[in-house]
Scaffold this motif. Structure first.
Motif, PDB file in Angstrom:
ATOM      1  N   ALA A  57     -32.516   1.720  61.196  1.00  0.00           N
ATOM      2  CA  ALA A  57     -32.186   3.096  60.827  1.00  0.00           C
ATOM      3  C   ALA A  57     -31.129   3.126  59.729  1.00  0.00           C
ATOM      4  N   SER A  58     -31.452   2.491  58.609  1.00  0.00           N
ATOM      5  CA  SER A  58     -30.500   2.486  57.496  1.00  0.00           C
ATOM      6  C   SER A  58     -31.291   2.559  56.208  1.00  0.00           C
ATOM      7  N   TYR A  59     -30.591   2.643  55.099  1.00  0.00           N
ATOM      8  CA  TYR A  59     -31.279   2.773  53.812  1.00  0.00           C
ATOM      9  C   TYR A  59     -32.192   1.584  53.542  1.00  0.00           C
ATOM     10  N   THR A  60     -31.681   0.367  53.753  1.00  0.00           N
ATOM     11  CA  THR A  60     -32.465  -0.821  53.431  1.00  0.00           C
ATOM     12  C   THR A  60     -33.339  -1.271  54.590  1.00  0.00           C
ATOM     13  N   GLY A  61     -33.081  -0.727  55.772  1.00  0.00           N
ATOM     14  CA  GLY A  61     -33.801  -1.208  56.946  1.00  0.00           C
ATOM     15  C   GLY A  61     -33.063  -2.355  57.625  1.00  0.00           C
ATOM     16  N   GLU A  62     -31.996  -2.858  56.963  1.00  0.00           N
ATOM     17  CA  GLU A  62     -31.167  -3.898  57.566  1.00  0.00           C
ATOM     18  C   GLU A  62     -29.879  -3.243  58.070  1.00  0.00           C
ATOM     19  N   ASP A  63     -28.986  -4.042  58.656  1.00  0.00           N
ATOM     20  CA  ASP A  63     -27.663  -3.506  58.965  1.00  0.00           C
ATOM     21  C   ASP A  63     -26.943  -3.225  57.650  1.00  0.00           C
ATOM     22  N   VAL A  64     -26.368  -2.027  57.559  1.00  0.00           N
ATOM     23  CA  VAL A  64     -25.686  -1.640  56.321  1.00  0.00           C
ATOM     24  C   VAL A  64     -24.297  -1.094  56.657  1.00  0.00           C
ATOM     25  N   ALA A  65     -23.290  -1.457  55.844  1.00  0.00           N
ATOM     26  CA  ALA A  65     -21.987  -0.813  55.965  1.00  0.00           C
ATOM     27  C   ALA A  65     -21.558  -0.340  54.588  1.00  0.00           C
ATOM     28  N   GLU A  66     -20.952   0.839  54.551  1.00  0.00           N
ATOM     29  CA  GLU A  66     -20.397   1.340  53.296  1.00  0.00           C
ATOM     30  C   GLU A  66     -18.891   1.461  53.473  1.00  0.00           C
ATOM     31  N   ILE A  67     -18.183   0.752  52.616  1.00  0.00           N
ATOM     32  CA  ILE A  67     -16.727   0.714  52.733  1.00  0.00           C
ATOM     33  C   ILE A  67     -16.125   1.513  51.576  1.00  0.00           C
ATOM     34  N   SER A  68     -15.467   2.619  51.911  1.00  0.00           N
ATOM     35  CA  SER A  68     -14.797   3.394  50.856  1.00  0.00           C
ATOM     36  C   SER A  68     -13.358   2.915  50.745  1.00  0.00           C
ATOM     37  N   CYS A  69     -12.968   2.522  49.509  1.00  0.00           N
ATOM     38  CA  CYS A  69     -11.595   2.071  49.308  1.00  0.00           C
ATOM     39  C   CYS A  69     -11.010   2.861  48.136  1.00  0.00           C
ATOM     40  N   HIS A  70      -9.778   2.611  47.778  1.00  0.00           N
ATOM     41  CA  HIS A  70      -9.216   3.284  46.605  1.00  0.00           C
ATOM     42  C   HIS A  70      -9.923   2.807  45.353  1.00  0.00           C
ATOM     43  N   GLY A  71     -10.070   3.736  44.405  1.00  0.00           N
ATOM     44  CA  GLY A  71     -10.902   3.438  43.242  1.00  0.00           C
ATOM     45  C   GLY A  71     -10.204   2.632  42.173  1.00  0.00           C
ATOM     46  N   ASN A  72      -9.788   1.448  42.521  1.00  0.00           N
ATOM     47  CA  ASN A  72      -9.176   0.549  41.541  1.00  0.00           C
ATOM     48  C   ASN A  72     -10.030  -0.712  41.432  1.00  0.00           C
ATOM     49  N   PRO A  73     -10.437  -1.084  40.216  1.00  0.00           N
ATOM     50  CA  PRO A  73     -11.336  -2.234  40.066  1.00  0.00           C
ATOM     51  C   PRO A  73     -10.780  -3.518  40.710  1.00  0.00           C
TER      52      PRO A  73
END
Lengths: 630, 430
Positions: B68-84
């Motif tokens: 039940a994810s976008y790719t069909g695999e386990d997915v995590a999205e990590i939001s961090c501060h936007g510094n390269p």
């Protein structure tokens, strides 16, 4: 004893395999339980039908035995689709079981290189993944270079009638348990399939008067290219009746006593040939199903009610059969039953039907998951021919799917495998308009002759036919209808042509047929098969050209070769599942890979990119030549 | 599941937040390794990870368990501060924990390979990312959610209804199927209408996704390059008093409201020139004009009778209004590039002409789709009409090819799948 090729099993695959190997000229032994069951038709007494007759004609074109024997046993013949276009016509024969068997046995006896051994094969000797000999009965050893296994439904066969089940491959015959155990010990992928038969009914107990009669065609078609009507025995009619709501009520009431519905049968049955209980269960809205009453033979007391195959218990069979019009006082002489049996995943076979795992061992027929006499015989022919050719060190004979239904059958099996008993349909072919019944000889005979399968006599007849067609076509191309030939075009009831039009081009018009044209032009009419050939090819010429172009494209695609032992795990972007599938089938070409179920367009493009890159790398390497890098 | 892949899913550069996405079999252990956090499907949690000595980054972690994810695999999205620098450190840490860098498009590719989306949907994902107008974005997002696919399915379903009857009439003629040719023909006509309708919608779907190409054209020295420079907000073209300064077309991407526009400055059309290089430049101008979505036909008072002689996709612009007035009845926009007069009105007009009525598109589509539909159409047009006993074998060929072409939009169907449909429709089998 020893032989070049040993065929195990005397069913339709075994007979055709033994005959093919013997025709090519190698020493062949056929091992069967009982001589008298060779060529037995275990299911319905008919050969041919749409898709199936195409296979039989191809077998015939390679000088196989099925078509000739079917003609000699045919007691009712019909051309199916006769009102439709030439390309989809198909011949079907009701066969006298006894006569069919008799002629098959006679054909085999007459073959110089073939010996028949009675007995049960109990063991194989396999060393270094290569077969060396087979053991018959308690210890008779037959040494062989090549072994073809055509055991039909006999591997771990189980017969079901109601909740009772017995071991066996066919009523009255034992199953091959020892062989099955031996095969299961080799690492083949095994599955279970099932098939069924209807009860057989005594002829005298049927009320024929009230049944709808179906007569055979006049003039009678033949199945073999070489037969004529004079070899047909006496002709009889078939009859039609139907199930009714009462029948359905009885069957629904007893469903829990059906081994299939109670879960006793694990095998998968064919979707198009379901048992009557399955049909009633799945198509609840249908109030009635047709039953085709087929004669079992001229001297048989039995009829075969095609359409009510069942594994319901005996008392239920009695009840429901007698609820059917015409069967009110029917006497069942043999109850219907289901057979469940082992089959091996045909994706583990080469196109020659040799197994990938054991060298010199070939599989043909139901063991590969097919159903039907014709499908079995077709594989027998291919396996027998290739075992013999391989023994002689010659090139294999593997008809392609673009030129034959033999090719469609084998390519589908080794590429796609099957989940249910596989049956041929014309819709399985991409080239239906080219793969016709009438031109099976033109597609098969030449190459089969080169492989050594076709007798000189048949080849001569074939060549003469081809020459006649060429000559006749040449003549008709120069025969013109000119604007001044008023007598001709008014006789044909067509408009004045703008310019001279040849007889051949006139044939492209659907409203004109060869015979009308020939009369209008007052020319001599050639033999029927020549007329049919020229007319059909002209009528479909546009389509044939297009399909030929497609075939060319397909061949190019096919040439996108995948090296053997290709490492699919090296292809970026293939999922583990797809990698596994590809590694299992080992497709030889991209086109073959494309047809494997579950292979996605993305996987194909990933594979294509990888192949192109490899090709380029190889080319670059070769271009660098022998210059050694420091 | 495949080895985990990791990539930054937001554009490179500084911003409020960046999102690092991971997908694959090691995702659970990576999340635990980074944050000592248990991977729970459908949750978003805040947690810290140490990215360097004495530096802890606070992140928001959203978990999606396969399939039940976008790719069909386990997915995590990590939001961090936007510094390269933070993003880089986070990705490095994921790699240390077992992930590898994702190739471009690999997340979508995995979704495709795992049957989460079909070919048309994966194309739509790319279209959504590249959408150059608000309307295009809406259309592409409809395709991503399967709107386009559903339309294709609907059409295929209709076609297969016809094919089931046609093929059954051939392969199962000895069966109790009672195929009615009246029914075949009425279904065939339904299908043909639906396909025609679909074809029109595809045209709309393609038009809306296409890049907007504006070409500035006209006689030499009327100020084309000056207009180009003002619209693009930079000195893209060299501007001189000399006729024929611009030889090679100059190209710039500009933004007008929510519309992205490719604007081309071209060599002035000067029929009298003898300069070979200028002539070549003029040829190029003409071919650009042919392919333009909108032509700005620039004139001035000295060239007021100039015309490209085109009726469509043209916007007349009168330049140098600071030194002269347009002729009476001039129907276009009057500007002064030198004094930047009336440029806003010009932009407004360009926007109006380009965005059109595109908001009605039901989905986004591609050239590939149009070609397949056209091919299917060709088959349907050559199919015998009405279909009858005598021509059914030929009709079957055309319908099969139409099926193959339309099927290629998403994924083709095998003969065996098709037989399965026949068997589930008819009770076949004696």
């Amino acid at each position: 004893m020893k032989a070049d090729v040993i065929v195990i099993g005397g069913g339709h695959a075994g007979c055709e395999a033994a005959a093919a190997a013997a025709r090519i000229g190698v020493k062949t032994i056929l091992v069967t339980h009982k001589f008298e069951t060779i060529g037995q038709m275990s299911c319905n007494p008919a050969i041919g039908g749409v898709g199936k007759s195409h296979l039989v004609k191809e077998i015939d074109a390679a000088d196989g035995i099925m078509a000739r024997c079917a003609d000699r046993a045919a007691i009712h013949l019909k051309v199916l689709n006769s009102s439709k276009g030439q390309a989809v016509r198909a011949t079907r024969a009701q066969a006298d079981r006894e006569l069919y068997k008799k002629y098959v046995q006679k054909e085999l006896k007459n073959l110089d290189n073939l010996e028949i051994v009675e007995g049960e094969v109990t063991d194989f000797d396999i060393q270094n993944n290569q077969i060396g000999s087979v053991t018959v009965g308690e210890g008779k050893i037959l040494k062989a270079q090549k072994v073809i296994l055509t055991t039909g439904t006999f591997l771990n066969g189980k017969l079901f009638t109601g909740m009772d089940n017995n071991e066996g491959g066919r009523v009255g015959d034992n199953s091959s348990k020892k062989l099955a155990a031996k095969l299961r010990s080799i690492d083949f992928s095994v599955g279970r399939l099932k098939t069924g038969t209807p009860p057989r009914i005594h002829k005298e107990s049927i009320n024929w008067e009230i049944l709808e009669e179906q007569k055979g065609d006049v003039p009678r078609p033949t199945i073999s290219f070489l037969s004529d009507q004079s070899i047909h025995p006496e002709q009889v009619s078939c009859f039609i009746t139907r199930t009714n709501e009462k029948t359905h009520e009885i069957i629904i009431g007893d469903l829990d006593r059906s081994p299939m519905f109670s879960g006793k049968i694990e095998g998968v049955g064919p979707r198009y040939c379901p048992s009557i209980e399955d049909k009633i269960f799945r198509f609840k809205d249908k109030k009635s199903h047709q039953i085709f009453i087929e004669p079992e033979g001229l001297n048989s007391d039995l009829i075969y009610p095609n359409g009510i195959s069942t594994s319901l218990p005996k008392d239920c069979q009695e009840k429901f059969v007698r609820s059917i019009e015409g069967f009110e006082s029917a006497q069942i002489t043999q109850y219907g039953y289901a057979v469940e049996y082992d089959f091996f995943d045909p994706r583990e076979l080469h196109e020659t039907l040799e197994t990938r795992k054991i060298k010199n061992l070939y599989f043909a027929g139901q063991i590969n998951g097919t159903t039907g006499y014709e499908e079995a015989a077709a594989q027998g022919l291919v396996a027998g021919a290739n075992a013999a050719l391989s023994f002689l060190g010659k090139d294999p004979w593997t008809p392609g799917r673009e030129e034959s239904y033999l090719g469609v059958l084998i390519d589908d099996l080794v590429t796609l495998g099957t989940k249910e008993p596989y049956r041929m349909f014309t819709s399985r072919s991409e080239h239906r308009l080219i793969l016709r019944e009438d031109n099976a000889d033109q597609r098969i005979t030449e190459k089969a002759y080169k492989a050594g399968l076709v007798s000189e006599g048949r080849y001569k007849i074939f060549s003469e036919k081809i020459n006649k067609i060429i000559k006749e076509k040449g003549k008709l191309a120069k025969l013109f209808l000119r604007p001044e030939d008023e007598k001709i075009y008014s006789a044909l009831k067509i408009k004045e042509p703008k310019s001279a039009t040849s007889f051949l081009d006139l044939l492209k018009r659907p409203e004109l047929d060869f015979y009308d044209l020939a009369r209008a032009f007052s020319i001599e009419i050639p033999e029927n098969d020549i007329v049919f050939d020229i007319e059909t090819n002209q009528r479909y010429s546009g389509y044939i050209k297009r399909q030929m172009d497609e075939i060319e494209k397909m061949k190019k695609n096919r040439n996108a070769h995948i090296p053997s032992n290709f490492d699919y795990s090296s292809v970026k972007g293939l999922s583990a599942e797809i990698t596994q599938k590809l590694s299992k089938v080992e497709p030889k070409t991209l086109a073959q890979a494309w047809r494997i179920p579950g292979i996605t367009p993305a996987a194909i493009s990933a594979l294509m990119v990888c192949l192109k890159r490899n090709e380029k790398e190889t080319a670059d390497k070769n271009a660098r030549g022998s210059i050694r890098e420091p | 599941m495949e080895q985990a892949i990791v990539a930054c899913s937001t554009p490179q550069g500084r911003g409020a937040i960046s999102v690092v996405r991971i997908s694959g079999k090691e995702v659970k252990s990576i999340i635990y390794g980074l944050f000592s956090l248990k991977f729970d499907h459908g949750t978003s949690k805040v947690a810290e990870t140490s990215l360097s000595e004495g530096f802890n980054e606070k992140c928001l972690i959203s978990c999606f368990e396969g399939p039940a994810s976008y790719t069909g695999e386990d997915v995590a999205e990590i939001s961090c501060h936007g510094n390269p620098l933070i993003v880089r450190a986070l990705i490095q840490k994921c790699i240390k924990l077992g992930a590898k860098n994702a190739n471009p498009g690999e997340f979508t590719q995995r979704a495709f390979l795992n049957n989460k989306i079909d070919l048309a949907q994966s194309e739509a994902v790319i279209d959504l990312i590249n959408a150059s107008s608000g309307a295009a974005m809406v259309a592409a997002s409809k395709s991503v959610s399967g709107n386009f696919g559903k339309n294709v399915d609907k059409i295929l379903e209709k076609l297969r209804k016809v094919r089931i009857l046609v093929e059954s009439s051939i392969d199962f003629s000895d069966q109790d199927t009672n195929i009615d040719f009246m029914q075949i023909n009425s279904l065939f006509n339904d299908f043909r209408c639906l396909l025609g309708d679909f074809d029109a919608r595809i045209e709309e779907g393609i038009r809306i996704m296409s890049e907007h190409r504006v070409v500035v054209a006209g006689p030499p020295n009327v100020g084309k390059s000056s207009i180009m420079n003002i619209l693009s907000g930079e000195e893209a073209s060299i501007v001189t008093e000399i006729k024929g300064t611009t030889r090679d077309p100059i190209y710039k991407k500009i933004q007008i409201k929510d519309l992205q526009v490719d604007i081309y400055d071209t060599a002035g059309i000067n029929e009298e020139t003898r300069d070979e290089i200028e002539k070549l430049g003029i040829d190029k101008s003409r071919s650009l004009i042919e392919g333009a979505d909108l032509i700005l036909e620039v004139v001035d008072s000295e060239n007021k009778d100039f015309s490209l002689k085109k009726d469509e996709n043209i916007l007349k612009v009168f330049n140098k209004s600071d030194i002269s007035d347009p002729p009476k009845g001039f129907s276009g926009v009057v500007v002064s590039a030198l004094e930047k007069r009336n440029i806003g009105a010009l932009e407004e007009k360009i926007y109006e002409l380009l965005s059109g009525d595109g908001t009605n598109a039901l989905f986004s589509a591609r050239e590939r789709h149009r070609n397949l539909v056209k091919k299917a159409f060709l088959e349907i047009d050559s199919c015998p009409d009405p279909i009858d006993m005598k021509n059914v074998d030929i009709a079957a060929e055309h319908l099969k090819l139409a099926d193959i072409f339309l099927g290629d939009i998403k994924s083709p169907m095998s003969a065996d799948d098709f037989l399965g449909e026949i068997f589930s429709t008819f009770c076949i089998g004696k």
